[in-house]
Scaffold this active site. Structure first.
Site, mmCIF file in Angstrom:
data_model
loop_
_atom_site.group_PDB
_atom_site.id
_atom_site.type_symbol
_atom_site.label_atom_id
_atom_site.label_comp_id
_atom_site.label_asym_id
_atom_site.label_seq_id
_atom_site.Cartn_x
_atom_site.Cartn_y
_atom_site.Cartn_z
ATOM 1 N N GLU A 190 0.841 -1.203 0.000
ATOM 2 C CA GLU A 190 0.000 0.000 0.000
ATOM 3 C C GLU A 190 0.877 1.254 0.000
ATOM 4 O O GLU A 190 0.718 2.151 -0.828
ATOM 5 C CB GLU A 190 -0.900 -0.023 1.236
ATOM 6 N N HIS A 191 1.797 1.333 0.972
ATOM 7 C CA HIS A 191 2.752 2.434 1.063
ATOM 8 C C HIS A 191 4.161 1.875 0.880
ATOM 9 O O HIS A 191 4.536 0.926 1.569
ATOM 10 C CB HIS A 191 2.688 3.126 2.428
#
Length: 447
Positions: free
Chosen positions: A331-332
């Site tokens: 996601e990040h």
């Protein structure tokens, strides 16, 4: 130790070494039965079901009306401090500026034969946003209001409705209302949970149905969104939050630990992983995690998250780290290396990429402008962050002049004949008196 250290020699070793993460991916099967029952009740009983669930889970004395009055919204906007209003306004400006670059235009192309083809881009008519209240409304996800509403508004959606759970006293946190006021959103409902997703999908006496539902939520909300998909469009079914950091010896251990903890404290299923080619850095980060976690208000949550789903992975070189990062598709993704721009061309899969030592994940999640609604659980391999595209729809435009149709009708007939041969169906052609093709229908069709 609060976070394991793994030593891998290749990307291939990650597949076996990361099997401990398999238990983290829960698509909602454990709660699906309950959510289906909630959705059925909302569909059958409407507002009555919404009030009943809200009394059970959020506000024992809850009563209609569900919609927040415009006066209450304006009062909330005036009640927060000027500093907070300025912060909300500046973040909204950054988010709006970024998402304006995503706007697509309708287009047309005229061919030499006079035919015109094109694509028309229009916003959907109605969007419903879910904004979590956070710990009984005391820690509202204000950024979720901005990140979900602004792309819809930039897309030109004429109606944006917001559902958010009330606090124990039946009110909505004023900061959520102030953000809505800033965005000129006045349709806000004091209802949350999976039942609000059902209300936006099916409609009730107080809440009209929408076309697209967006916004984060707990596993009940996420499961409800998954179950109503098809009746409405949704942004995505997001899983627990995650961050993966690629770091070399230039990185600062206490910064890396803080970045990992910023995700680990979200919930016990969050995942924080560090990939580095420096064993000394790995050991220093492990020590910093122990030290910093003990000082957090959510130390128990962060500690369990790191212990269960976190890892510090030592690899032979940074390119091995990049290869593993692409397998994870986080996601990040933070690139805390000397030259992050040199690595960027090799990154294939990530929801958001944070470049360098001074671009921590909270900068992007709350202020910079790019959307923080991101694909999780490896879905960045085929999904993208929330954007203006999630709130528009496209129609193909086909125009043929008489001359163009006369010129093309034989070729069209040949194509249809080929389709008939491949499918085993025979087609009847209806022609006009000028011998141009008018239509084709299966023989069993009544004309």
């Amino acid at each position: 130790m609060i976070c394991r250290i793994l030593h891998l020699q290749s990307e291939q070793e990650w597949v076996k070494a990361s099997q401990w993460l398999d238990g983290r991916f829960n698509p909602g099967d454990s709660v699906e039965g309950s959510v289906r029952e909630i959705l059925a009740n909302v569909r059958e009983k409407g507002d009555e079901a919404l009030i009943d669930y809200t009394r059970r889970f959020d506000c024992p004395e809850f009563a209609a009306p569900l919609r927040v009055s415009e006066q209450d919204i304006a009062w909330a906007a005036a009640s927060i401090s000027p500093e907070h209003r300025e912060q909300i306004s500046e973040a909204a400006h950054n988010i709006r500026t970024f998402h304006k670059e995503q706007l697509e235009k309708s287009w047309f192309q005229t061919r030499p034969d006079g035919s015109i083809l094109g694509q028309r881009v229009l916003p959907v008519d109605r969007v419903g946003l879910y904004v979590p209240g956070g710990q009984g409304g005391n820690t509202p996800l204000l950024s979720s209001m901005l990140m979900n509403a602004i792309p819809a508004l930039v897309a030109g959606v004429p109606r944006v409705a917001v559902c958010t759970p009330p606090r124990k006293d039946g009110t909505i946190n004023p900061h959520i209302l102030a953000a809505a006021h800033l965005l000129d959103i006045d349709e806000i409902y004091r209802v949350g949970g999976a039942w609000s997703i059902g209300a936006m999908a099916y409609g009730t006496q107080s809440i009209d149905p929408v076309d697209v539902i967006a916004g984060p939520g707990n596993i009940y909300v996420a499961t409800a969104k998954r179950l109503v998909q098809g009746t409405v469009g949704i942004d995505m079914v997001a899983g627990p939050s995650e961050v993966l950091v690629v770091a070399d010896s230039s990185a600062r251990p206490h910064w890396l630990a803080a970045d990992m903890l910023s995700q680990a404290e979200h919930d016990m299923l969050a995942s924080a992983i560090l990939l580095t080619d420096d064993i000394t850095l790995a050991e220093q980060v492990q020590q910093e995690l122990e030290k910093q976690c003990s000082q957090l208000p959510k130390a128990q949550i962060a500690g369990k998250s790191l212990m269960e789903w976190g890892a510090i992975v030592v690899v032979p070189n940074i390119m091995t780290a990049v290869a593993i990062a692409n397998r994870v598709a986080p996601e990040h993704l933070e690139l805390c290396v000397r030259d992050p721009w040199a690595l960027l061309p090799h990154i294939r899969h990530a929801g958001a990429i944070f470049m360098g030592q001074h671009s921590p994940e909270p900068v992007g999640d709350y202020f910079a402008g790019p959307n923080h609604v991101l694909p999780t659980n490896g879905t960045a391999k085929f999904f993208s962050p929330l954007s203006v595209d999630d709130f528009i729809k496209k129609s193909s435009i086909i125009y043929y002049s008489r001359e163009a149709l006369e010129k093309a009708h034989k070729e069209i007939a040949e194509v249809v004949d080929q389709v008939a041969k491949e499918t085993g169906k025979e087609y009847l052609f209806i022609s006009r008196s000028d011998s141009t093709l008018r239509g084709h229908y299966p023989l069993e069709t009544t004309i």
